[in-house]
Design a protein around this motif. Structure first.
Motif, PDB file in Angstrom:
ATOM      1  N   ASP A  61       0.927  -1.141  -0.157  1.00 33.65           N
ATOM      2  CA  ASP A  61      -0.270  -0.049  -0.186  1.00 33.65           C
ATOM      3  C   ASP A  61       1.207   1.147   0.021  1.00 33.65           C
ATOM      4  OD1 ASP A  61      -1.528   2.001   0.251  1.00 33.65           O
ATOM      5  OD2 ASP A  61      -2.168   1.174   2.098  1.00 33.65           O
ATOM      6  N   ASN A  62       1.929   1.665   1.223  1.00 32.68           N
ATOM      7  CA  ASN A  62       2.337   2.738   1.110  1.00 32.68           C
ATOM      8  C   ASN A  62       3.066   2.146  -0.693  1.00 32.68           C
ATOM      9  OD1 ASN A  62       1.901   2.774   3.441  1.00 32.68           O
ATOM     10  ND2 ASN A  62       3.725   1.690   4.183  1.00 32.68           N
ATOM     11  N   GLU A  63       4.047   1.509  -1.255  1.00 34.01           N
ATOM     12  CA  GLU A  63       4.659   2.190  -2.550  1.00 34.01           C
ATOM     13  C   GLU A  63       3.972   2.493  -3.494  1.00 34.01           C
ATOM     14  OE1 GLU A  63       7.275   2.569  -4.973  1.00 34.01           O
ATOM     15  OE2 GLU A  63       8.097   1.373  -2.818  1.00 34.01           O
ATOM     16  N   MET A  64       2.208   1.566  -3.276  1.00 31.50           N
ATOM     17  CA  MET A  64       1.748   1.798  -4.479  1.00 31.50           C
ATOM     18  C   MET A  64       1.960   3.758  -4.424  1.00 31.50           C
ATOM     19  SD  MET A  64      -2.375   0.753  -5.012  1.00 31.50           S
ATOM     20  CE  MET A  64      -2.824   0.976  -2.729  1.00 31.50           C
ATOM     21  N   THR A  65       1.580   4.386  -3.005  1.00 32.61           N
ATOM     22  CA  THR A  65       0.638   5.461  -2.433  1.00 32.61           C
ATOM     23  C   THR A  65       2.233   6.887  -3.404  1.00 32.61           C
ATOM     24  OG1 THR A  65       1.784   5.418  -0.819  1.00 32.61           O
ATOM     25  CG2 THR A  65      -1.058   4.942  -1.212  1.00 32.61           C
ATOM     26  N   THR A  70      -0.137   0.221  -9.303  1.00 31.69           N
ATOM     27  CA  THR A  70      -0.431  -0.657  -8.230  1.00 31.69           C
ATOM     28  C   THR A  70      -0.907  -2.181  -8.322  1.00 31.69           C
ATOM     29  OG1 THR A  70      -2.357  -0.553  -9.780  1.00 31.69           O
ATOM     30  CG2 THR A  70      -2.449   1.599  -8.014  1.00 31.69           C
ATOM     31  N   ALA A  71      -0.268  -2.567  -9.347  1.00 33.37           N
ATOM     32  CA  ALA A  71      -0.046  -3.728  -9.828  1.00 33.37           C
ATOM     33  C   ALA A  71      -0.334  -5.254  -8.351  1.00 33.37           C
ATOM     34  CB  ALA A  71       0.929  -4.770 -11.018  1.00 33.37           C
ATOM     35  N   ALA A  72       1.145  -4.879  -8.116  1.00 35.05           N
ATOM     36  CA  ALA A  72       1.500  -5.930  -6.833  1.00 35.05           C
ATOM     37  C   ALA A  72       0.403  -6.006  -5.282  1.00 35.05           C
ATOM     38  CB  ALA A  72       2.550  -5.412  -6.226  1.00 35.05           C
ATOM     39  N   PHE A  73      -0.382  -4.426  -5.303  1.00 35.58           N
ATOM     40  CA  PHE A  73      -1.232  -4.123  -3.979  1.00 35.58           C
ATOM     41  C   PHE A  73      -2.379  -5.061  -4.557  1.00 35.58           C
ATOM     42  CE2 PHE A  73      -5.383  -2.058  -2.551  1.00 35.58           C
ATOM     43  CZ  PHE A  73      -4.786  -2.010  -0.912  1.00 35.58           C
ATOM     44  N   VAL A 100       0.220  12.323  -4.372  1.00 31.37           N
ATOM     45  CA  VAL A 100       0.487  11.896  -3.451  1.00 31.37           C
ATOM     46  C   VAL A 100       1.961  11.480  -3.214  1.00 31.37           C
ATOM     47  CG1 VAL A 100      -0.406   9.698  -1.765  1.00 31.37           C
ATOM     48  CG2 VAL A 100      -1.648  10.568  -3.660  1.00 31.37           C
ATOM     49  N   ASN A 101       1.702  12.628  -1.893  1.00 28.53           N
ATOM     50  CA  ASN A 101       3.248  12.782  -0.574  1.00 28.53           C
ATOM     51  C   ASN A 101       2.885  11.955   0.939  1.00 28.53           C
ATOM     52  OD1 ASN A 101       5.387  13.668  -0.168  1.00 28.53           O
ATOM     53  ND2 ASN A 101       5.800  15.343  -0.454  1.00 28.53           N
ATOM     54  N   THR A 102       3.423  11.407   0.672  1.00 31.86           N
ATOM     55  CA  THR A 102       3.167  10.871   2.589  1.00 31.86           C
ATOM     56  C   THR A 102       4.386   9.676   2.519  1.00 31.86           C
ATOM     57  OG1 THR A 102       1.878   9.381   3.610  1.00 31.86           O
ATOM     58  CG2 THR A 102       1.543   9.169   1.626  1.00 31.86           C
ATOM     59  N   ASP A 103       4.380   9.834   4.211  1.00 35.08           N
ATOM     60  CA  ASP A 103       5.637   8.796   5.057  1.00 35.08           C
ATOM     61  C   ASP A 103       4.423   6.805   4.484  1.00 35.08           C
ATOM     62  OD1 ASP A 103       7.834  10.213   4.568  1.00 35.08           O
ATOM     63  OD2 ASP A 103       7.229  10.892   6.162  1.00 35.08           O
ATOM     64  N   GLN A 106       1.904   3.405   8.866  1.00 33.61           N
ATOM     65  CA  GLN A 106       3.057   2.392  10.006  1.00 33.61           C
ATOM     66  C   GLN A 106       2.601   1.263  10.582  1.00 33.61           C
ATOM     67  OE1 GLN A 106       5.192   4.208  12.925  1.00 33.61           O
ATOM     68  NE2 GLN A 106       6.442   2.041  13.278  1.00 33.61           N
ATOM     69  N   VAL A 107       2.303  -0.108  10.607  1.00 35.75           N
ATOM     70  CA  VAL A 107       1.950  -1.294  11.323  1.00 35.75           C
ATOM     71  C   VAL A 107       1.979  -0.958  12.649  1.00 35.75           C
ATOM     72  CG1 VAL A 107       0.866  -3.435  12.114  1.00 35.75           C
ATOM     73  CG2 VAL A 107       1.403  -2.840   9.985  1.00 35.75           C
ATOM     74  N   MET A 108       0.654  -0.913  13.610  1.00 35.39           N
ATOM     75  CA  MET A 108       1.453  -0.565  15.314  1.00 35.39           C
ATOM     76  C   MET A 108       0.771  -2.251  15.518  1.00 35.39           C
ATOM     77  SD  MET A 108      -0.630   3.576  15.658  1.00 35.39           S
ATOM     78  CE  MET A 108      -1.277   3.211  17.136  1.00 35.39           C
ATOM     79  N   SER A 109      -0.403  -2.218  15.321  1.00 38.70           N
ATOM     80  CA  SER A 109      -0.591  -4.086  15.857  1.00 38.70           C
ATOM     81  C   SER A 109      -1.312  -4.916  14.808  1.00 38.70           C
ATOM     82  CB  SER A 109      -1.320  -3.342  17.426  1.00 38.70           C
ATOM     83  OG  SER A 109      -2.822  -2.982  17.253  1.00 38.70           O
ATOM     84  N   VAL A 110      -1.390  -5.826  14.402  1.00 36.98           N
ATOM     85  CA  VAL A 110      -2.196  -7.123  14.398  1.00 36.98           C
ATOM     86  C   VAL A 110      -3.012  -7.850  15.221  1.00 36.98           C
ATOM     87  CG1 VAL A 110      -2.480  -8.394  12.168  1.00 36.98           C
ATOM     88  CG2 VAL A 110      -0.760  -6.324  11.628  1.00 36.98           C
ATOM     89  N   LYS A 111      -4.358  -8.041  14.736  1.00 38.41           N
ATOM     90  CA  LYS A 111      -4.689  -9.285  15.541  1.00 38.41           C
ATOM     91  C   LYS A 111      -5.839  -9.475  15.319  1.00 38.41           C
ATOM     92  CE  LYS A 111      -6.301  -6.288  18.643  1.00 38.41           C
ATOM     93  NZ  LYS A 111      -7.435  -5.540  20.390  1.00 38.41           N
ATOM     94  N   LYS A 112      -6.044 -11.230  15.748  1.00 36.05           N
ATOM     95  CA  LYS A 112      -6.936 -11.996  15.355  1.00 36.05           C
ATOM     96  C   LYS A 112      -8.026 -11.595  15.736  1.00 36.05           C
ATOM     97  CE  LYS A 112      -8.406 -16.318  13.342  1.00 36.05           C
ATOM     98  NZ  LYS A 112      -9.604 -15.521  12.007  1.00 36.05           N
ATOM     99  N   ALA A 113      -8.619 -11.076  14.870  1.00 31.31           N
ATOM    100  CA  ALA A 113     -10.635 -10.388  14.959  1.00 31.31           C
ATOM    101  C   ALA A 113     -11.260 -12.170  15.058  1.00 31.31           C
ATOM    102  CB  ALA A 113     -11.107 -10.352  13.720  1.00 31.31           C
ATOM    103  N   GLU A 114     -12.994 -11.882  15.976  1.00 30.67           N
ATOM    104  CA  GLU A 114     -13.154 -13.418  16.397  1.00 30.67           C
ATOM    105  C   GLU A 114     -14.370 -13.831  14.773  1.00 30.67           C
ATOM    106  OE1 GLU A 114     -16.983 -12.560  18.885  1.00 30.67           O
ATOM    107  OE2 GLU A 114     -15.485 -11.464  20.232  1.00 30.67           O
TER     108      GLU A 114
END
Length: 167
Positions: A61-65, A70-73, A100-103, A106-114
């Motif tokens: 996503d970051n690379e695409m922006t 968009t191919a890999a995304f 699009v100009n952005t940094d 950044q992933v803060m957390s990934v949790k399994k959902a119900e």
């Protein structure tokens, strides 16, 4: 193909080429081969976990922006309508001479959902400046913490994002 598999293929090709030479003399002293073990390098590569895939997907996503490519995304988001709409918007911006100009995020957390196959992704999104078309007005987004629910599926042995909802 996952980043891990691609890196392994490139490394293997490099190692094969490194052993090639026009010199008929051996380049290396013969050594005794250790007895094979269960952790032998001939074992199949370890499968990518859902959490590892999600982190890779955010990097795509970051690379695409940044690039507008968009191919890999899209390849990692098969059948995900919100993902495809987002990729369409990025493509439209770059095709119209915008940027699009952005940094990025950044992933803060990934949790399994119900929900089966679902994961909760929390990211810190950087402030963003963008122009929708050449000569258009520069717009901005403030950035901040965002939370998404991603639904993952397996496709040909790899993970894909099948759905995305911002919470």
């Amino acid at each position: 193909m996952s980043v891990r598999r691609t890196a392994a293929a490139v490394l293997a090709a490099g190692l094969l080429l490194a052993g090639c030479s026009d010199d008929p003399e051996p380049q290396f002293e013969p050594t005794e081969s250790p007895a094979p073990t269960e952790s032998s390098s001939s074992a199949a590569p370890e499968a990518q976990s859902p959490e590892e895939f999600i982190r890779e997907w955010v990097a795509l996503d970051n690379e695409m922006t940044k690039s507008g490519d968009t191919a890999a995304f899209r390849a990692a988001s098969v059948g995900c309508d919100p993902c495809n709409s987002y990729a369409d918007r990025i493509e439209d911006i770059y095709a119209s001479g915008g940027f699009v100009n952005t940094d990025g995020r950044q992933v803060m957390s990934v949790k399994k959902a119900e929900l089966r196959g679902a994961y909760e992704l929390k990211v810190d999104s950087s402030p963003t400046k963008y122009r929708e078309r050449a000569g258009g007005k520069i717009k901005s987004l403030p950035g901040g913490d965002l939370t998404f629910r991603l639904v993952l599926r397996k496709r040909q042995g790899d993970w894909i994002v099948a759905d995305e909802v911002q919470l």
